[in-house]
Design an enzyme around this catalytic site. Sequence first.
Site, short mmCIF file in Angstrom:
data_model
loop_
_atom_site.label_atom_id
_atom_site.label_comp_id
_atom_site.label_asym_id
_atom_site.label_seq_id
_atom_site.Cartn_x
_atom_site.Cartn_y
_atom_site.Cartn_z
N GLY A 124 70.78 84.44 67.12
CA GLY A 124 69.41 84.76 67.54
C GLY A 124 68.37 83.85 66.90
N SER A 126 68.21 80.38 67.54
CA SER A 126 68.08 79.14 68.33
C SER A 126 68.98 78.01 67.87
CB SER A 126 66.65 78.64 68.29
OG SER A 126 65.95 79.18 69.33
N ASP A 172 62.10 78.33 72.66
CA ASP A 172 62.94 77.80 71.58
C ASP A 172 62.82 76.28 71.45
OD1 ASP A 172 63.68 80.42 71.57
OD2 ASP A 172 65.70 80.10 72.35
C1 GLA Z 1 66.40 83.50 74.02
C2 GLA Z 1 65.79 82.49 74.99
C3 GLA Z 1 64.29 82.41 74.79
C4 GLA Z 1 63.67 83.79 74.88
C5 GLA Z 1 64.38 84.76 73.96
C6 GLA Z 1 63.89 86.18 74.11
O1 GLA Z 1 66.25 83.05 72.71
O2 GLA Z 1 66.36 81.22 74.76
O3 GLA Z 1 63.74 81.53 75.73
O4 GLA Z 1 63.69 84.24 76.21
O5 GLA Z 1 65.78 84.76 74.18
O6 GLA Z 1 62.55 86.27 73.72
#
Ligand code: GLA
Length: 382
Positions: A124, A126, A172
């Site tokens: 979570g 990135s 992200d």
């Molecule tokens: C993932 C996606 C982001 C966003 C989040 C939720 O990280 O890559 O673009 O949508 O979920 O906020």
Amino acid sequence: MTGTQGSPAGQATSLFRERFGSQPGVRTSAPGRVNLLGEHTDYNGGPVLPFAISRRTAIAAAIAPDWAFTSTAEDAVVRFSLDGPLPEGGARYVAAAARVMRDHGVTLPAVNFAVASQVPLGGGLSSSAALLVAALRAMAALAGRKLTLKTLADLAYTAEHDVVGIGCGRMDQWIVSLGRPGHAILLETATMESHHVPLPTDVWVFDTGARHQLTGGHLNDRRKECQEALRLAADQGVVVPHLADIPLAELPRLERSLPSPWINRLRHVVTETHRTRLAGELLARKDLDGLGKLLLEGHQSLRVDYGSTIREADLLVEALTRHGALGARLTGAGWGGAVIAILPPEREARIVAEVGLAFQAEFGRLPDVWKTTASEGVRTER
Ligand code: GLA
């Protein structure tokens, strides 16, 4: 991935020499990110409030006769072509980045990549955007091209969304490219206008250890539900371009006419949009108590309306609240990942210990806990 000790750029260089038997021509790194607030708003035209964390993904790369990828997390060297099917694992992202670069007119014979990352995979935070942006920066450098940070963010989004096929928004790639030390970014995704907001606090990360798989999963399903909710709202006379544009004042009426789960997804996005803009204002006033309350409200909205939290995260948020955190919530896509928390500095050691014990009593293990400041986005390493 392994390698949370020492410099990831140094590790990537050693790995490059070991697996490819030569010296890399360039080294780059990009951070993971924490999203303070604005979850699942970026693919609904709403605001997000992320910052770049101190943990990074580093790449050592060089021009080579064929395309190849290796990482400290995988034993093998994966070879791929830009026209064949996408490879599995981390190579998938790097291959997608290479295709997008070629389509952007940056041509390279082929490249070898070696990766070392401190950003937990699927946590979570990135890890995928960090890998994509670092790879794009490395390829640009090898091709002697200078691409702006915004272009890197755009290309990384195209790679993740269009080539890998994940229903993500643009948050992200943006923060991983444009992050600045000591600052979060308030990004309005409908217009892509963004500005840096000073972040006057450290943020604690409590990793649940539960991992998500986004491809073809929950995120894509939620995205479809949001599109359907937008259509149902239009049937009720609320016609707007994005779900996040629905005014808070319309909620009571829509709550009377829209069924579940669409009303739940809509309510999350509309209230989260309000919370995120307010959070930007509170940060500017250094009001951490106010920000903390919004984090807690955001978590409850994810739990009750978006259905994206997990038991481990709910327990952490509850224990953190009980032991005196100013605020806490699950960050990122959800269905796994990490809880972030703002802790009063004089009590942080005690809170971390108590919350760890509460987690251990339920799940039989301790969460991985660490503190981060807001750091720099992608960079070329000397
Ligand atoms: C993932 C996606 C982001 C966003 C989040 C939720 O990280 O890559 O673009 O949508 O979920 O906020």
